[in-house]
Design an enzyme around this catalytic site. Sequence first.
Site, PDB file in Angstrom:
ATOM      1  N   ARG A 239       0.843  -1.189   0.000  1.00  0.00           N
ATOM      2  CA  ARG A 239       0.000   0.000   0.000  1.00  0.00           C
ATOM      3  C   ARG A 239       0.882   1.245   0.000  1.00  0.00           C
ATOM      4  O   ARG A 239       1.809   1.356   0.795  1.00  0.00           O
ATOM      5  CB  ARG A 239      -0.924   0.009   1.229  1.00  0.00           C
ATOM      6  CG  ARG A 239      -1.988  -1.082   1.212  1.00  0.00           C
ATOM      7  CD  ARG A 239      -3.096  -0.737   0.231  1.00  0.00           C
ATOM      8  NE  ARG A 239      -4.110  -1.782   0.139  1.00  0.00           N
ATOM      9  CZ  ARG A 239      -4.125  -2.726  -0.782  1.00  0.00           C
ATOM     10  NH1 ARG A 239      -3.165  -2.778  -1.684  1.00  0.00           N
ATOM     11  NH2 ARG A 239      -5.078  -3.617  -0.819  1.00  0.00           N
ATOM     12  N   GLU A 268      -2.697   7.977  -7.151  1.00  0.00           N
ATOM     13  CA  GLU A 268      -2.509   7.250  -8.404  1.00  0.00           C
ATOM     14  C   GLU A 268      -3.484   7.756  -9.462  1.00  0.00           C
ATOM     15  O   GLU A 268      -4.657   7.947  -9.156  1.00  0.00           O
ATOM     16  CB  GLU A 268      -2.714   5.747  -8.164  1.00  0.00           C
ATOM     17  CG  GLU A 268      -1.696   5.167  -7.194  1.00  0.00           C
ATOM     18  CD  GLU A 268      -1.884   3.673  -6.938  1.00  0.00           C
ATOM     19  OE1 GLU A 268      -2.894   3.103  -7.431  1.00  0.00           O
ATOM     20  OE2 GLU A 268      -1.033   3.080  -6.267  1.00  0.00           O
ATOM     21  N   HIS A 287       1.326   0.208 -10.277  1.00  0.00           N
ATOM     22  CA  HIS A 287       0.358  -0.572  -9.482  1.00  0.00           C
ATOM     23  C   HIS A 287      -0.202  -1.744 -10.298  1.00  0.00           C
ATOM     24  O   HIS A 287      -1.408  -1.859 -10.520  1.00  0.00           O
ATOM     25  CB  HIS A 287      -0.783   0.316  -8.991  1.00  0.00           C
ATOM     26  CG  HIS A 287      -1.475  -0.270  -7.776  1.00  0.00           C
ATOM     27  ND1 HIS A 287      -2.218   0.485  -6.903  1.00  0.00           N
ATOM     28  CD2 HIS A 287      -1.522  -1.543  -7.288  1.00  0.00           C
ATOM     29  CE1 HIS A 287      -2.700  -0.285  -5.941  1.00  0.00           C
ATOM     30  NE2 HIS A 287      -2.294  -1.528  -6.161  1.00  0.00           N
TER      31      HIS A 287
END
Length: 335
Positions: A239, A268, A287
């Site tokens: 995370r 993001e 990611h």
Amino acid sequence: MASDWTVLATASTIEGVGQASAELLIDSGCEIRLPDTFQAHPATTLKPLLTGVQGIYAGVDEFSSTVLASEEAAELQIISRWGVGYDSIDVAAATELGIVITYTPGLLDEAVADYTFALLLGVARRIHTGHLSMHAGGWSQQWGHDVHGKTLGIVGCGRIGTAVARRAAGFNMRLLAYDPFPNEAAQVLGVEFVSLETLLQQSDYVSLHAAVTPETEGLISAPQLQLMKPDSYLINAGRGALVNETDLAVCLNSQGIAGAAVDTYHVEPLPTEHPLHSATNLLMSPHQASFAAETGQRVSHACAQAIIDLKQGRRPELVLNPEVFESPNLRALLA
């Protein structure tokens, strides 16, 4: 079959790898609504999309108490989260309102563990810099560091952390972990549970897999980075909020540690002016630790099936808030 449910799909996986899951929803009498853009929708853009929606095939959107209690969300019965993280969902508010929350724990473990170890190997052996050099027509060789026989520290040793430990055991690594709840599966692998301070001081590689809570947000900041060895590496496929990214950039640029590999971020997509863009000895990816096609298909199916189960009056299999079924406010009608 006539469509009697509208499903808002904010997870981009509904297209491509999740195409079969979209067809499953349609065949089960659902109309799929797509946003103009796939992103982590904040409350301001998410709320207008919810009118007339019964189910959500959800990404990491801002499901705050205000959004969930809004007039627009009055028909919402289920948020089916594509993935395992639910930091952006106010679960307590959803439960109070009678909204079922499902997710897909366990289905992403092996894919994320594979990718974590790929990041570790890539940054340790400078694979990314070699690729960039050759792609530009150069031939620049760099010394990295061994992985076999070194010490791996796992911060948050649950399902994914334990899967990473299994891979590390094959490299004959010494295994340390920091976790409030030591688990037997990790201990069988030889994982030694220690304090965070001990882990940071002794590890050659530190891999982050903890959940984000008020206690773990910014867990790795300047004081913790200063405990790490100058020839050690930080890997974060967990995370983004676990790391103070500004402190990490400063640490890398001052050669406080040998390098880092990062797949998750506070915001993001990562803003173009972010300090990580100019950090040295950093391998970054967008990611995508869970982006293995076979895994993506399984998770997409589970995400869709949870919506279909509730629509057809059944309890979905992977419910995050099972107490909602005892609530007088439960919006779903069970058979």
